[in-house]
Design a protein around this motif. Structure first.
Motif, PDB file in Angstrom:
ATOM      1  N   ASP A 449      31.900 -12.220  -5.564  1.00  0.00           N
ATOM      2  CA  ASP A 449      32.812 -13.464  -5.549  1.00  0.00           C
ATOM      3  C   ASP A 449      32.888 -14.290  -4.140  1.00  0.00           C
ATOM      4  O   ASP A 449      33.908 -14.782  -3.853  1.00  0.00           O
ATOM      5  N   TYR A 450      31.785 -14.047  -3.271  1.00  0.00           N
ATOM      6  CA  TYR A 450      31.828 -14.779  -2.056  1.00  0.00           C
ATOM      7  C   TYR A 450      31.305 -16.217  -2.128  1.00  0.00           C
ATOM      8  O   TYR A 450      30.358 -16.308  -2.609  1.00  0.00           O
ATOM      9  N   ASP A 451      32.084 -17.279  -1.392  1.00  0.00           N
ATOM     10  CA  ASP A 451      31.774 -18.598  -1.470  1.00  0.00           C
ATOM     11  C   ASP A 451      30.445 -18.684  -0.312  1.00  0.00           C
ATOM     12  O   ASP A 451      31.070 -18.287   0.851  1.00  0.00           O
ATOM     13  N   ILE A 452      29.482 -18.915  -0.485  1.00  0.00           N
ATOM     14  CA  ILE A 452      28.334 -18.733   0.511  1.00  0.00           C
ATOM     15  C   ILE A 452      28.174 -20.218   0.965  1.00  0.00           C
ATOM     16  O   ILE A 452      27.597 -21.152  -0.083  1.00  0.00           O
ATOM     17  N   VAL A 494      27.448 -24.187  -8.286  1.00  0.00           N
ATOM     18  CA  VAL A 494      28.214 -24.933  -7.018  1.00  0.00           C
ATOM     19  C   VAL A 494      29.539 -24.553  -7.131  1.00  0.00           C
ATOM     20  O   VAL A 494      30.360 -24.396  -8.136  1.00  0.00           O
ATOM     21  N   ALA A 495      30.138 -23.929  -5.932  1.00  0.00           N
ATOM     22  CA  ALA A 495      31.443 -23.732  -5.772  1.00  0.00           C
ATOM     23  C   ALA A 495      32.371 -24.812  -5.136  1.00  0.00           C
ATOM     24  O   ALA A 495      33.458 -25.161  -5.513  1.00  0.00           O
ATOM     25  N   LYS A 496      31.638 -25.605  -4.062  1.00  0.00           N
ATOM     26  CA  LYS A 496      32.450 -26.726  -3.279  1.00  0.00           C
ATOM     27  C   LYS A 496      31.418 -27.909  -3.211  1.00  0.00           C
ATOM     28  O   LYS A 496      30.539 -27.555  -2.910  1.00  0.00           O
ATOM     29  N   LYS A 507      28.187 -20.086  -5.455  1.00  0.00           N
ATOM     30  CA  LYS A 507      28.414 -18.670  -5.578  1.00  0.00           C
ATOM     31  C   LYS A 507      27.414 -18.249  -6.853  1.00  0.00           C
ATOM     32  O   LYS A 507      26.958 -18.984  -7.387  1.00  0.00           O
ATOM     33  N   VAL A 508      27.388 -16.983  -7.088  1.00  0.00           N
ATOM     34  CA  VAL A 508      26.488 -16.118  -7.968  1.00  0.00           C
ATOM     35  C   VAL A 508      27.490 -15.790  -9.078  1.00  0.00           C
ATOM     36  O   VAL A 508      28.360 -15.203  -8.919  1.00  0.00           O
ATOM     37  N   HIS A 509      27.133 -16.177 -10.102  1.00  0.00           N
ATOM     38  CA  HIS A 509      27.898 -15.779 -11.580  1.00  0.00           C
ATOM     39  C   HIS A 509      27.783 -14.285 -11.494  1.00  0.00           C
ATOM     40  O   HIS A 509      26.544 -13.533 -11.068  1.00  0.00           O
TER      41      HIS A 509
END
Length: 700
Positions: A449-452, A494-496, A507-509
């Protein structure tokens, strides 16, 4: 280059040492004379080995003998990679010293100091030379090991058969089990109608999204409702990444005849491309048709058959489902399917997990763990349905459901009940071109759950050597292209993003991450030690190239020096200081010490001559960096945001390859005009003179 090093070494030694010492040096150096030619040959062999291992890994069901033999080949490939990288390191070290010191005396002592490293290369070369190669060939022949061309095809076909089964099953899903796609049904229904359109030309609609998101279920529901409004119709499951065009045309023809309950011409099986095209063209001429091509992978496959879909200006429609955005863009209209929201995901889960309950309600005592299990599915309908079905057969006791949640990752990767989930996701992995495989696997090195940040990942890929210059494109531009390809293949989410659509972070599902972890087990790509995920008796192996850990306790029993072949070490979230021992990590390219509670860096860090990416972000107890930082001659990215630094050392101007300097308004030293490779300078503090120096560097 190796010969030049050798001859120069002998000449310099001759001028300062006794003749007897010279003869001894010559005898020790003699084996190095053939190193350069051998390295060139070894690079070619390494490329072939990598290709072979990628092919054979696609074969899921291998005999134990084959598995053991392939593991030996894999061991050799890692050894070869280490030899090549160590050779490159030594060459670069001497070149750097030549430019910096310009001293013959220094060269002598430098080469003498590293003579054991050079000799170690020759001994390592002996390990991969003919005796071992002949031994592998002997075992292969003796035990009848089958690793021939196409050995992975049977496994790929097996995966596709499972997909076809799921695709066909989607036609029979009960209405009440379809959740959260009403808005998509309405949009697709509107696309397929012609009464509100002024133009009746044939049009194509694509439904796009990641594997398991429900594309086939959606289209199947709409297809059943609208197909009778057309003169003829057919549903074709493509699924193969490289389908035989003749077979695809035959499927379409047979589908058209079968759906209309018409006799299929007996000669279709013997027809070839031209005849099939003519037959289809004649059949569709002047008819209003709707044809679904489910799971189309390649644009080329459409290009080979598109001429057959004649446009009689009567409102004919073609629908494709795909995981790839470039394929989706073939259509006039693109409908992108997102994962389910929390409420829809919970509703679907309850319908499957509590199907025996008339109200389909979750018992109060199970709700906590049921919610966490649903969150793990992250809105992916296939995962929710599969997990719910699995739990419907389990006892409705809290202790049972808690245990299932705690072992859910293991269940998904090992339990046959969940095989279809990884099967669907694995098809996307199989379709990856070789240059994207390591890029994709690297996405799993970050915590769950890390936004990279996109920019961070791009710089890491460049540092790892995953992206090379191509034509006029820089390594960063190539890496950006790789990133976009993974997004467009629905492999990462895509997260942001900015209002203009530029991706800031991804992010990775969770289930895609589980797929990555399953790949780690086979390839030994990485060891992950995150939170509670701490392997018992962490294995030591020359194979492991990446080590990632975070949120670990201070009693973590791990000796970093045992992993001397690491290429990257990533630490997150206040790691214990006992792990920071770097003297043996000579080939390390990436070092991330994020939020680590260290006050001073060990001097060994500045001897990491291969280091290209160095992050101290969030290390707020570090107040000073020594001038030894200037020894990291290959450094490309330095991230010191969130540290306690009050200034940067003057020696930073020695970092000729530095491209990205990321700070938090830290004063910059003079001499930055020497950093001619600098591309990014973020949040710095400087006077007018230093700004002029920065501008001078960019002009160069």
């Amino acid at each position: 280059m190796a010969e030049a090093v050798v001859f120069k070494l002998v000449e310099d030694i001759s001028s300062v040492l006794a003749s007897q010492a010279v003869e001894q040096a010559k005898s020790r150096i003699a084996p190095l004379m053939e190193v350069k030619d051998k390295m060139s040959e070894l690079k070619g062999e390494f490329a072939v080995m990598q290709g072979f291992l990628r092919d054979v890994d696609k074969k899921k069901h291998k005999s134990e003998a084959t598995e053991a033999w392939v593991e030996q080949v894999r061991d050799i490939s890692y050894l070869v990679e280490d030899i090549l990288d160590e050779y490159t390191r030594l060459i670069q070290m001497r070149q750097a010293k030549d430019g910096f010191w310009g001293s013959c005396i220094y060269k002598i002592f430098h080469d003498v100091t590293n003579i054991n490293a050079w000799l170690n290369i020759t001994s390592q070369l002996a390990k991969v030379d003919k005796p071992l190669q002949q031994n592998l060939l002997h075992m292969k022949n003796l035990y009848g090991i089958d690793v021939g061309v196409g050995s992975g095809q049977q496994s790929i076909d097996h995966e596709r058969q499972k997909f076809q089964y799921l695709a066909e099953k989607a036609h029979f899903i009960e209405e009440e089990e379809i959740v959260g796609i009403d808005k998509y049904i309405e949009i697709l229904m509107e696309y397929l109608k012609d009464d509100n359109r002024e133009m009746l030309q044939r049009s194509m609609i694509s439904v796009c999204g990641m594997g398991g998101v429900g594309k086939t279920t959606l289209v199947a529901r709409v297809y059943k409702k609208v197909k009778y409004a057309f003169d003829c119709y057919a549903w074709i499951t493509v699924s193969s990444q490289s389908p035989d065009v003749d077979d695809l045309l035959k499927k379409i023809l047979i589908g058209l005849y079968s759906e209309k309950k018409e006799d299929v011409p007996c000669n279709i099986s013997t027809m070839h491309y031209k005849s099939l095209m003519e037959k289809l063209h004649d059949y569709l001429k002047d008819r209003k048709y709707v044809i679904v091509l489910d799971d189309l992978w390649q644009r080329d496959d459409w290009d080979k058959i598109k001429q057959v879909f004649i446009d009689s200006k009567n409102g004919s429609r073609i629908v494709i489902t795909t995981r790839k955005h470039d394929v989706a863009l073939l259509a006039n209209e693109v409908l992108e399917i997102e994962t389910l929201g929390d409420d829809a995901a919970w509703s679907l889960f309850c319908k499957k997990a509590f199907c025996m309950d008339p109200d389909r309600r979750c018992p109060k005592e199970l709700k906590h763990w049921a919610r966490r299990i649903t969150d793990k599915c992250n809105g992916l309908p296939l995962a929710i349905v599969t997990t719910g079905g699995f739990l419907s057969l389990k006892e409705k006791r809290e202790v049972i459901w808690k245990e299932i949640y705690q072992n859910l990752t293991l269940e998904i990767t090992e339990n046959k009940e969940f095989e279809q989930i990884l099967c669907i996701l694995n098809l996307s992995f199989i379709d990856l071109p070789p240059y994207l495989v390591n890029c994709f696997l690297y996405c799993g090195l970050f915590p769950e759950d890390y936004d990279i940040k996109r920019s961070t990942l791009v710089r890491l890929w460049v540092a790892e050597g995953f992206a090379k210059e191509w034509g006029t494109k820089t390594m960063e531009e190539v890496a950006e292209d790789y990133f976009n390809q993974l997004v467009h293949r629905s492999m990462i989410q895509v997260a942001k993003q900015t209002p203009s659509g530029k991706i800031i972070s991804y992010k990775v599902h969770d289930l895609v991450r589980d797929l990555i972890l399953s790949k780690y087990k086979k390839s030994k790509f990485c060891i992950l030690i995150h939170g509670d995920n701490i392997p018992q008796g962490i294995p030591v192996s020359e194979r492991y190239r990446h080590l990632s850990f975070g949120k670990c306790t201070s009693n973590l029993n791990l000796k970093i020096e045992n992993f001397r072949h690491l290429r990257s070490l990533l630490a997150f979230d206040k790691m214990p200081t006992t792990i920071f021992q770097f003297s043996s990590l000579k080939l390390l390219r990436v070092l991330v010490l994020q939020n680590s509670q260290i006050k001073r860096l060990p001097h060994e860090v500045f001897n990491l001559s291969c280091l290209r990416y160095f992050s101290l972000r969030g290390c707020n107890q570090i107040e000073k960096l020594p001038n030894a930082l200037g020894m990291l001659r290959n450094l490309q990215t330095l991230d010191v945001r969130g540290t306690g630094l009050v200034k940067l050392p003057n020696a930073i101007v020695r970092l000729k390859d530095l491209k990205h300097l990321l700070t938090d308004f830290i004063p910059l030293p003079h001499g930055l005009s020497k950093l001619t490779a600098l591309q990014t300078l973020e949040d710095f503090q400087a006077n007018e003179e230093i700004i002029d120096e920065v501008l001078d560097a960019w002009k160069k």
